[in-house]
Design a protein around this motif. Sequence first.
Motif, PDB file in Angstrom:
ATOM      1  N   THR A 271       3.726   1.624  -1.062  1.00 43.73           N
ATOM      2  CA  THR A 271       4.726   1.477  -2.209  1.00 43.73           C
ATOM      3  C   THR A 271       3.953   2.214  -3.399  1.00 43.73           C
ATOM      4  OG1 THR A 271       5.850  -0.422  -1.881  1.00 43.73           O
ATOM      5  CG2 THR A 271       5.734   0.088  -4.157  1.00 43.73           C
ATOM      6  N   VAL A 272       2.513   2.008  -3.455  1.00 40.26           N
ATOM      7  CA  VAL A 272       1.785   2.431  -4.344  1.00 40.26           C
ATOM      8  C   VAL A 272       1.429   3.911  -4.105  1.00 40.26           C
ATOM      9  CG1 VAL A 272      -0.552   2.515  -5.424  1.00 40.26           C
ATOM     10  CG2 VAL A 272       0.650   0.204  -5.285  1.00 40.26           C
ATOM     11  N   THR A 273       0.906   4.180  -2.701  1.00 41.96           N
ATOM     12  CA  THR A 273       0.555   5.447  -2.366  1.00 41.96           C
ATOM     13  C   THR A 273       1.720   6.464  -2.458  1.00 41.96           C
ATOM     14  OG1 THR A 273      -0.698   4.479  -0.636  1.00 41.96           O
ATOM     15  CG2 THR A 273      -0.533   6.634  -0.523  1.00 41.96           C
TER      16      THR A 273
ATOM     17  N   SER B 125       0.711  -1.166  -0.099  1.00 41.89           N
ATOM     18  CA  SER B 125       0.035  -0.017  -0.025  1.00 41.89           C
ATOM     19  C   SER B 125       0.884   1.226   0.116  1.00 41.89           C
ATOM     20  CB  SER B 125      -0.931  -0.080   1.399  1.00 41.89           C
ATOM     21  OG  SER B 125      -1.805   1.011   1.272  1.00 41.89           O
TER      22      SER B 125
ATOM     23  N   LEU C 115      -6.244   1.861  -7.734  1.00 44.67           N
ATOM     24  CA  LEU C 115      -4.983   1.905  -8.699  1.00 44.67           C
ATOM     25  C   LEU C 115      -5.679   1.787 -10.108  1.00 44.67           C
ATOM     26  CD1 LEU C 115      -2.320   1.524  -9.150  1.00 44.67           C
ATOM     27  CD2 LEU C 115      -1.977  -0.767  -9.013  1.00 44.67           C
TER      28      LEU C 115
ATOM     29  N   PHE D 264       3.665  -2.059  -7.978  1.00 40.36           N
ATOM     30  CA  PHE D 264       2.822  -2.904  -7.189  1.00 40.36           C
ATOM     31  C   PHE D 264       3.092  -4.224  -7.338  1.00 40.36           C
ATOM     32  CE2 PHE D 264      -0.920  -5.673  -7.763  1.00 40.36           C
ATOM     33  CZ  PHE D 264      -1.465  -5.452  -6.496  1.00 40.36           C
TER      34      PHE D 264
ATOM     35  N   LYS E 260       2.922   2.789 -11.485  1.00 43.58           N
ATOM     36  CA  LYS E 260       2.408   2.449 -10.028  1.00 43.58           C
ATOM     37  C   LYS E 260       2.186   0.928 -10.076  1.00 43.58           C
ATOM     38  CE  LYS E 260       0.694   6.567  -8.054  1.00 43.58           C
ATOM     39  NZ  LYS E 260      -0.605   7.291  -7.701  1.00 43.58           N
ATOM     40  N   PHE E 261       1.504   0.581 -11.306  1.00 42.02           N
ATOM     41  CA  PHE E 261       1.136  -1.060 -11.393  1.00 42.02           C
ATOM     42  C   PHE E 261       2.451  -1.906 -11.249  1.00 42.02           C
ATOM     43  CE2 PHE E 261      -0.261  -4.822 -13.322  1.00 42.02           C
ATOM     44  CZ  PHE E 261      -1.486  -5.125 -12.696  1.00 42.02           C
TER      45      PHE E 261
ATOM     46  N   SER F  49       4.200   6.361  -4.471  1.00 41.27           N
ATOM     47  CA  SER F  49       4.761   6.593  -5.768  1.00 41.27           C
ATOM     48  C   SER F  49       4.033   7.836  -6.400  1.00 41.27           C
ATOM     49  CB  SER F  49       4.391   5.326  -6.644  1.00 41.27           C
ATOM     50  OG  SER F  49       4.844   5.698  -7.918  1.00 41.27           O
TER      51      SER F  49
END
Lengths: 204, 204, 204, 204
Positions: free
Chosen positions: C72-74, C70, C137, C87, C83-84, C76
Motif C-alpha cells: 500500500t505504502v510503496t 508495505s 516512511l 498506511f 502515504k501515512f 502510493s
Amino acid sequence: MNEDKKVKEKILEKSIKAFLSKGFRGTTTKEITSAAGVAKGTLYWHFKSKDEILDAILEKFLKEFVGGISDTVTNSSENFVGKFKAFFKFGSEFSRDNLELMLVYQTLLGEIVGSKSKAEMKMKVIQNRYDHLVQTLLDEGKKEGVISEDVDTYIHARIMTAALIGSYLQWYLNAGSYDSEYVRLYAMTIRKTLLKWVGVEIDR
Amino acid sequence: MNEDKKVKEKILEKSIKAFLSKGFRGTTTKEITSAAGVAKGTLYWHFKSKDEILDAILEKFLKEFVGGISDTVTNSSENFVGKFKAFFKFGSEFSRDNLELMLVYQTLLGEIVGSKSKAEMKMKVIQNRYDHLVQTLLDEGKKEGVISEDVDTYIHARIMTAALIGSYLQWYLNAGSYDSEYVRLYAMTIRKTLLKWVGVEIDR
Amino acid sequence: MNEDKKVKEKILEKSIKAFLSKGFRGTTTKEITSAAGVAKGTLYWHFKSKDEILDAILEKFLKEFVGGISDTVTNSSENFVGKFKAFFKFGSEFSRDNLELMLVYQTLLGEIVGSKSKAEMKMKVIQNRYDHLVQTLLDEGKKEGVISEDVDTYIHARIMTAALIGSYLQWYLNAGSYDSEYVRLYAMTIRKTLLKWVGVEIDR
Amino acid sequence: MNEDKKVKEKILEKSIKAFLSKGFRGTTTKEITSAAGVAKGTLYWHFKSKDEILDAILEKFLKEFVGGISDTVTNSSENFVGKFKAFFKFGSEFSRDNLELMLVYQTLLGEIVGSKSKAEMKMKVIQNRYDHLVQTLLDEGKKEGVISEDVDTYIHARIMTAALIGSYLQWYLNAGSYDSEYVRLYAMTIRKTLLKWVGVEIDR
DNA sequence: GATGAATGAGCATTCATTCAT
DNA sequence: TATGAATGAATGCTCATTCAT
C-alpha cells in the motif's frame, strides 16, 4: 490382470526390503507405499492388512524356498551324498537369487517368535517342514551307513538349521551389504563343516 | 540406595521378559511399567527413554556374558582343550542362570540389525568382541597342533557363533518355554559338534 | 481441492482463536481439533506439527498484513501525509477485518521472544520489515520538510510500533472482548498522537 | 529465618529469569530448581504451586514498581511537570535496577491475558492501578493548564502505558540482551515524545 | 527445612485402516 | 483399480505435585 500382479508384486518386494532394515513393526505402511510409488489405499486394495503382507512373505518363503528345496531332495533319485549336495546347491543358489527373501525370514524370526500371532504359527510350520526334511535326509544317510549310528538326527537337523539361521544374521550384522565374497566363502565352509558334523567327508 | 537399585532392576528385568515375547518395538512402556508394578513416570525417572532400556540390556549382556566368558578364557592357564571346556562351561551355566538375557539378545538381533541405531552399533561391538575371543581361542588350538592348519579360524569362529545364535532362536520357537530337557541335550550335542568341526575329539 | 483448503483454513482459524486466549503452549491440539470439528490425525495430515501451525500463522501475518501494508505504502504515489494516511487506513481496516490475527501476533510476542525458536526468527523478520517500512516512511517526511530534521526516525519508527503492539495488548486485557467502541476511539487518538510525535498536524 | 528468605528469594529470582526466556508454561519446575540449586521438594516447601510463583512475581511487581511509582507521585508536592519528571525518573531507575522484573511482566502479559486465571485478575488490578495513576497525573496537568482541555486523559494514559509495554517487548526482541545504549536512548526519546503527545514541551 | 523418588493425568505425535470419489 | 484425506486408538514421554525419609 498383468498390471495387478505387477503392483502387488512391487508392494511385496518393497515390503521385504523395508522389513529387512527396519523390522516389521518398525516399518510403516507409508514407507511401503512411498517406496512402491502407490497410494495408501492401493496397498489396502491388494492386501487386507499389514499383517497380510507379512503372511504373503512367509507364504512366498514357504512355497518357493522350502517347497523348492523339498521337491529337489524328494525328486532326486540319488543316494544321501548326492541328495545332500543337491540340497545345498539349491539353498546356495536360492540365497544368491533371493537373498532378501532369505534374510527377511531370519530377520523377522526374533521379532515374531513369542508373539502368539498367526505369523508365528506359520513360522513354526515352516521350521518344522524344513527341519523334518533335513532330519529325513540325515536318516537316509544313516540307513546308508554314511552317517554313524550314534548321531541323533533330530538334534543334528536342528543344529544345521540353527547354524544357517544364525549365519544369515551374522552376515547381515557384519557386512551391512550382503553380496560380498565373505558370504560365498562362509557358505562353502559351512557346507563342508555341516557334513563333517555328521561324519561325512565330501568333495574328495 | 538399595531400594533404588531394586526398582531399576525390576524395570530392567520386566523389560527383558517383555522384549523377549513381543520384541522391542512391540512392547509398550505401559506393559513394562504394569509388569514392574510402577507408574509410567518411574520408568522415565530411571531411564531417559525406552531406547536407554535397550541400551542397558545390551550393556548388561556385554558386561556379564561377554566380559565374563572373556575373563574366564583369558585367565585360564590351561591349554586349548581346557580353555574350550571352560568357555563352554561358562556359556552353559550362564545360559542356565540367565536364560532370558541370552534369549533377548538373540531375539533382538534381527529386529535391530539394519536399523542404523545406537543399539546396532553396540551389537556390532558385542559381536566383534565375542567373535574375536573365539577366533583367538581357535588360533591357540592351531598353534598347539590340535586344530589342523587348513582350518580358517576367522570363518570357523563366526560359524560357531552363528550356530549358537540360531540355536537360541530355535529353542525359543520350538519350545515356547525354554527350560526343557531338550535345551540341555541340544547344548551338549552342539558342544561336541563344534569341536568336531575343527577336528578335535573331546570327551574321550 | 476446495474442501482441502477449507479444512486446513478452519484448523488455522481455530488455532488463532485458541492461541489468543490460552497462548501457544497453553493450547492443546485436542482443543484445536475439537473446535475445528476434526479428528486429531487430521491436524497432522495438514500440518507437520503444532509448531508448523504457529509458523503458518506468522506467515499469514507476514504476507497479509506486513506485505499488504508495505504494498500500500510503496505503490502510493502520494506525498508523506498521503502515504501515512494510507498506511493508517490499511492498518485500521485490516485490524477491523482480521482483529484476531492482529491480536495473536501481539499476544504471542511475549511468549515466543527469547525462546530461540524458528518462530522467534520469523518474528524478528516481521518486526524488522515493519519497522523498516515505517522508518522509510518517516524519512520521506523528513525529506519533504514535514518532519523536522532533529527527529531520529530509527527510534521513532520503533516507538510507533511499540505503541501499536502495546495497544493491542491493552485492549485485550481491558476489554476482554475486542470489538468495542473503545478500540475505535483508541485507534483514532493514537493516529493523531503518533503524527504529533513527529510534529505533523494532520486532519486540518 | 534469614536462610529461608535467601532460598525463597533465589527461587523467585531464577523463576523470573526462566519465565523471561521460556515463558511461564514453557518453564518447568525442574529448570527452576536446577537453576536455584535446590531439590524439587524445596520449591514446594516455599511455594504451594507453580502458579504461586507467578503470583509472587506479580505481587512483587505491584508492590515494588507500581506501589513505588505511585508513592513517588503522590508524595511529591510539586506541580505537574515536577511530578511527571519524578514519575519518569522512578520508572527509568527502577527499570535499570530491576530490568528483569520489568521485562517478565511485559513478557507474561500476552501469555496470561485471556486465560481467566487468578494471575490475569491480578494483572488487571496492576494495569488499572497504573493507568489510573497516569490519568490522575494528566488530569492534574490539565487543571494546571499545561495540558490542553481537549486531551482525553483516559485514552492518553492508556496510550502512554501501551507505548511503554510495547517498548519493552521491542527491546527484548531486537536486542536479545537488554542493557544496551539503545535502551537508554529509547527511554529518553520516549519520555520527550510522550509529553509532546499531551502538548507539553519539557526540558527547555 | 530439605531431599528426590514416585506418581499419573495429560500431551504431541504416529499410524493402520477406512471410504468417498 | 487407484487415490489420499480423514479417523482415533494408541504410543512414548513430560511434568506439576506429593510424601516418606
